[in-house]
Every structure is written in structure tokens, then in C-alpha cells.
Design a protein around this motif. Structure first.
Motif, PDB file in Angstrom:
ATOM      1  N   ASN A  60       0.651  -1.227  -0.004  1.00 47.16           N
ATOM      2  CA  ASN A  60      -0.001  -0.240   0.057  1.00 47.16           C
ATOM      3  C   ASN A  60       1.059   1.039  -0.103  1.00 47.16           C
ATOM      4  O   ASN A  60       0.353   2.442  -0.026  1.00 47.16           O
ATOM      5  N   ILE A  61       2.113   1.258   0.112  1.00 44.08           N
ATOM      6  CA  ILE A  61       3.045   2.245  -0.116  1.00 44.08           C
ATOM      7  C   ILE A  61       2.815   3.061  -1.416  1.00 44.08           C
ATOM      8  O   ILE A  61       3.125   2.344  -2.412  1.00 44.08           O
ATOM      9  N   GLU A  62       2.726   4.270  -1.385  1.00 41.11           N
ATOM     10  CA  GLU A  62       2.743   5.186  -2.506  1.00 41.11           C
ATOM     11  C   GLU A  62       3.601   6.409  -2.261  1.00 41.11           C
ATOM     12  O   GLU A  62       3.679   6.756  -1.150  1.00 41.11           O
ATOM     13  N   GLY A  63       4.364   6.828  -3.138  1.00 37.16           N
ATOM     14  CA  GLY A  63       5.241   7.795  -3.113  1.00 37.16           C
ATOM     15  C   GLY A  63       5.502   8.606  -4.266  1.00 37.16           C
ATOM     16  O   GLY A  63       5.439   8.188  -5.256  1.00 37.16           O
ATOM     17  N   GLY A  64       5.775   9.830  -4.009  1.00 41.41           N
ATOM     18  CA  GLY A  64       6.374  10.690  -5.143  1.00 41.41           C
ATOM     19  C   GLY A  64       5.213  11.149  -5.875  1.00 41.41           C
ATOM     20  O   GLY A  64       3.994  10.570  -5.691  1.00 41.41           O
ATOM     21  N   ALA A  65       5.426  12.188  -6.933  1.00 39.55           N
ATOM     22  CA  ALA A  65       4.566  12.582  -7.645  1.00 39.55           C
ATOM     23  C   ALA A  65       4.345  11.735  -8.797  1.00 39.55           C
ATOM     24  O   ALA A  65       5.173  11.196  -9.203  1.00 39.55           O
ATOM     25  N   ASN A  66       3.139  11.851  -9.284  1.00 45.63           N
ATOM     26  CA  ASN A  66       2.950  11.135 -10.621  1.00 45.63           C
ATOM     27  C   ASN A  66       3.725  11.570 -11.770  1.00 45.63           C
ATOM     28  O   ASN A  66       3.908  10.750 -12.341  1.00 45.63           O
ATOM     29  N   TRP A  67       3.317  12.762 -12.006  1.00 46.68           N
ATOM     30  CA  TRP A  67       4.093  13.141 -13.329  1.00 46.68           C
ATOM     31  C   TRP A  67       4.890  14.431 -13.153  1.00 46.68           C
ATOM     32  O   TRP A  67       5.539  14.651 -13.836  1.00 46.68           O
ATOM     33  N   LEU A  68       4.913  15.074 -11.707  1.00 45.71           N
ATOM     34  CA  LEU A  68       5.599  16.233 -11.674  1.00 45.71           C
ATOM     35  C   LEU A  68       6.955  15.835 -11.241  1.00 45.71           C
ATOM     36  O   LEU A  68       7.275  15.817  -9.984  1.00 45.71           O
TER      37      LEU A  68
END
Length: 56
Positions: free
Chosen positions: A11-19
């Protein structure tokens, strides 16, 4: 440090998707290229109408 379970790790999400830094660098270079083309085109048009090679 707390160890995470496999379910928590999934479930870890990190960082910007496109920026990202790479995207911003590419965008700034694209804008710079468009501005250089505009400058060159403007200079060519000015030289064509004035008949002079060097601007005075």
C-alpha cells in the motif's frame, strides 16, 4: 525501526505521479527551444524586409 507487513508494503505510495525534476527540465528546455526558434524566425523576417544582414 518498525517492520512493515507485506500488506502494508503493498500500500506504499510515494512521489508525484507526473511532476518530477526530469519532467520540469524537459518542459523548460522545450519552452527555451520554442523561444529560440521564434527569435531566429523574427530575425530572418527582419533581415528579409530590411535587406541588411547585420542589425544596426
Amino acid at each position: 525501526m518498525k517492520e512493515l507487513s507485506n500488506r502494508e508494503l503493498m500500500n506504499i505510495e510515494g512521489g508525484a505521479n507526473w511532476l518530477t525534476a526530469s519532467f520540469l527540465n524537459a518542459a523548460s528546455r522545450a519552452i527555451e527551444t520554442v523561444m529560440d526558434i521564434g527569435r531566429s524566425l523574427g530575425s530572418a523576417i527582419r533581415r528579409a524586409f530590411s535587406g541588411k544582414v547585420c542589425p544596426v
